[in-house]
Scaffold this motif. Structure first.
Motif, PDB file in Angstrom:
ATOM      1  N   ASN A  48     -11.762  -0.346  12.441  1.00  0.00           N
ATOM      2  CA  ASN A  48     -12.383   0.968  12.243  1.00  0.00           C
ATOM      3  C   ASN A  48     -13.479   1.163  13.301  1.00  0.00           C
ATOM      4  O   ASN A  48     -14.668   1.173  12.993  1.00  0.00           O
ATOM      5  N   LYS A  76     -15.579   3.278  15.556  1.00  0.00           N
ATOM      6  CA  LYS A  76     -16.021   4.666  15.572  1.00  0.00           C
ATOM      7  C   LYS A  76     -16.324   5.176  16.974  1.00  0.00           C
ATOM      8  O   LYS A  76     -16.338   6.390  17.200  1.00  0.00           O
ATOM      9  N   GLY A  77     -16.587   4.280  17.901  1.00  0.00           N
ATOM     10  CA  GLY A  77     -16.879   4.710  19.261  1.00  0.00           C
ATOM     11  C   GLY A  77     -17.311   3.544  20.119  1.00  0.00           C
ATOM     12  O   GLY A  77     -17.654   2.465  19.617  1.00  0.00           O
ATOM     13  N   VAL A 131     -10.287   5.815  20.533  1.00  0.00           N
ATOM     14  CA  VAL A 131     -11.606   5.965  19.912  1.00  0.00           C
ATOM     15  C   VAL A 131     -12.490   6.739  20.880  1.00  0.00           C
ATOM     16  O   VAL A 131     -12.315   6.669  22.103  1.00  0.00           O
ATOM     17  N   PRO A 132     -13.457   7.509  20.383  1.00  0.00           N
ATOM     18  CA  PRO A 132     -14.355   8.242  21.279  1.00  0.00           C
ATOM     19  C   PRO A 132     -15.144   7.283  22.163  1.00  0.00           C
ATOM     20  O   PRO A 132     -15.547   6.193  21.735  1.00  0.00           O
ATOM     21  N   ARG A 189     -22.385   8.079  15.987  1.00  0.00           N
ATOM     22  CA  ARG A 189     -21.007   7.733  15.650  1.00  0.00           C
ATOM     23  C   ARG A 189     -20.939   6.886  14.376  1.00  0.00           C
ATOM     24  O   ARG A 189     -19.948   6.930  13.660  1.00  0.00           O
ATOM     25  N   THR A 198     -16.323  13.988  14.568  1.00  0.00           N
ATOM     26  CA  THR A 198     -15.659  13.157  15.568  1.00  0.00           C
ATOM     27  C   THR A 198     -15.524  13.938  16.866  1.00  0.00           C
ATOM     28  O   THR A 198     -14.995  15.053  16.866  1.00  0.00           O
ATOM     29  N   SER A 205     -14.189  15.393  20.404  1.00  0.00           N
ATOM     30  CA  SER A 205     -12.851  15.669  20.899  1.00  0.00           C
ATOM     31  C   SER A 205     -12.967  16.210  22.319  1.00  0.00           C
ATOM     32  O   SER A 205     -14.006  16.740  22.715  1.00  0.00           O
TER      33      SER A 205
END
Length: 474
Positions: free
Chosen positions: A245, A247-248, A357-358, A426, A433, A435
């Motif tokens: 998981n 997140k960034g 992921v970002p 994040r 989130t 984009s």
């Protein structure tokens, strides 16, 4: 404006202190070089059975913890950090996907552990010695050691960057610093650092005392050599560890165009990175090593070989203003276009794969170690693949005398707080989130609101670490 003025004065004092240390230690480095004369064999790793792979390790799952031990961590290899800490030996993979082991150092604030986040901080190891990796240098040695074979400068980037990693501890997060060079202590190896980072996250979540369950919200951070490892991790993650998981990932100055980096950093204060890189690639590839030696003078081969004996600080200071024109028998473009050398460099370059992921990327426009053109190409590649990228191109004042100052070092300091604020966002529940691709050229991210918000945790973490205060207990 008063806050910005205080930051400016702080950075000015820090820069002056760094220069003073560099001048002092360069004398010691020059003395060492003059007295040793010739390169010696790579020193054997310190005897520590913890690093030994168990007989059946290949049968373990990726990220499985094979050994663990409690440790005491020190910032700058001097100041005890007031946290709970362990080292985990875990199963990972080498660049060919074959079983390997490496170590991550896990730090957790004292106190309640409910629903912690995880920050995987990739230090810029930039070396092929175990003593230069985070697991060893966070727990052993001193920043300067006149009697060490690897000295006199023995401060590692991991030891110094613990001050940045401590910002995560102030938030109550767990922080892991993996030895992303694997059991062979590699540097600039393709694929492998990504596996080591991802399996390090798995290992932390598999370690029961961490109380970090599967799907723990996780972020990555690294600069320079740590950015290389972080960039490989986000590229490998969709196929190698899709269950994580993440997140960034925030990383600065990712040197994924090594040919351009070699040319740009030549004859600058950080030019000692060139022989380090050549030696590291040669460690991975006997064919590269043999072909490179055909293009190096005897003294050039000696300098590259000597980098095996030291960590990055000593290597850079011993080779200030290194100029490959003095050590190559052919023009650099001829060397870089040799098929064997060109292939090895391309394997470490831009892959065309995009993270899912970002990512937040920052790079100085006048950067000498990670030229902006290479990072522009990396970002364009990510964007073409549909990645969510926030890219800050730091337009600092032009570097009038690149032989004296370093944009690379400046952006390490000025870009850190905005990067940390992005990471914090994040890892905040409910945060939108990102984009698309947002590419911004700005004077410096230090002057943004995000930088001011991220500066507090960095300063608090650094001071707490150096003063021995509890960091982030909650």
């Amino acid at each position: 404006m008063g806050h910005l003025s205080s930051v400016s004065r702080f950075l000015s004092r820090l820069t002056r202190g760094t220069v003073a240390v560099a001048v002092t230690t360069t004398v010691a480095a020059a003395t060492l070089t003059a007295t040793t004369g010739v390169a010696s064999a790579e020193p054997a790793p310190p005897r520590d059975s913890f690093y030994d792979a168990p007989a059946n390790f290949a049968a373990a799952a990726a990220g499985q913890v094979l050994k663990s031990r409690p440790v005491n961590v020190r910032a700058l290899q001097l100041f005890p950090v007031h946290v709970q800490a362990w080292q985990l030996l875990y199963r990972t993979a080498d660049q060919y996907g074959k079983p390997d082991v490496t170590v991550t150092t896990l730090m957790i604030p004292e106190g309640a552990r409910y629903k912690r986040k995880l920050l995987s901080f990739q230090a810029a190891t930039d070396s092929i010695l175990r003593v230069c990796g985070p697991s060893y240098s966070l727990t052993h040695g001193l920043p300067i050691d006149l009697y060490s074979r690897t000295g006199p400068i023995t401060l590692t980037n991991g030891g110094a960057e613990t001050l940045l990693a401590a910002a995560g501890l102030t938030k109550g997060w767990a922080v892991a610093m993996p030895d992303h060079g694997g059991s062979r202590n590699s540097f600039l190896t393709p694929h492998q650092p990504g596996y080591a980072v991802l399996d390090g996250i798995r290992a932390v979540q598999n370690f029961m005392p961490s109380q970090l369950p599967k799907k723990t919200p996780t972020a990555l951070w690294g600069y320079s050599g740590g950015a290389i490892a972080s960039s490989w991790a986000v590229e490998e993650q969709p196929t190698y560890a899709p269950e994580l998981n993440i997140k960034g990932a925030a990383f600065g100055a990712p040197e994924r165009d090594l040919g351009a980096s070699l040319k740009s950093v030549n004859f600058t204060p950080l030019a000692g990175l060139i022989p380090i890189a050549l030696g590291a690639i040669g460690k991975d590839s006997p064919a590269f090593h043999a072909r490179l030696n055909q293009f190096l003078t005897p003294r050039g081969r000696q300098i590259v070989a000597e980098t095996r004996n030291h960590c990055v600080g000593q290597n850079v200071l011993s080779n200030l203003w290194f100029d490959y024109r003095n050590y190559l028998t052919r023009p650099v473009d001829v060397v870089l276009n040799d098929p064997i050398i060109k292939k090895a460099i391309a394997e470490r370059g831009i892959t065309g794969r995009a993270p899912t992921v970002p990512t937040y990327i920052y790079n100085g426009i006048s950067e000498e170690v990670a030229p902006i053109a290479g990072t522009d190409r990396l970002v364009r590649s990510y964007c073409r693949g549909g990645a969510a990228v926030t890219f800050h191109r730091e337009q600092l004042p032009p570097n009038p005398i690149p032989q004296i100052s370093s944009t690379h070092g400046i952006v390490l300091m000025t870009g850190a707080s905005a990067a940390f604020d992005w990471i914090n966002t994040r890892l905040t529940p409910g945060a939108p989130t990102p984009s698309g691709c947002q590419i911004t050229t700005l004077p410096s991210s230090l002057l943004t609101e995000q930088s001011l918000q991220g500066l507090g945790p960095i300063v608090a973490g650094s001071l707490s670490a150096m003063l021995g205060l509890p960091v982030g207990a909650r």
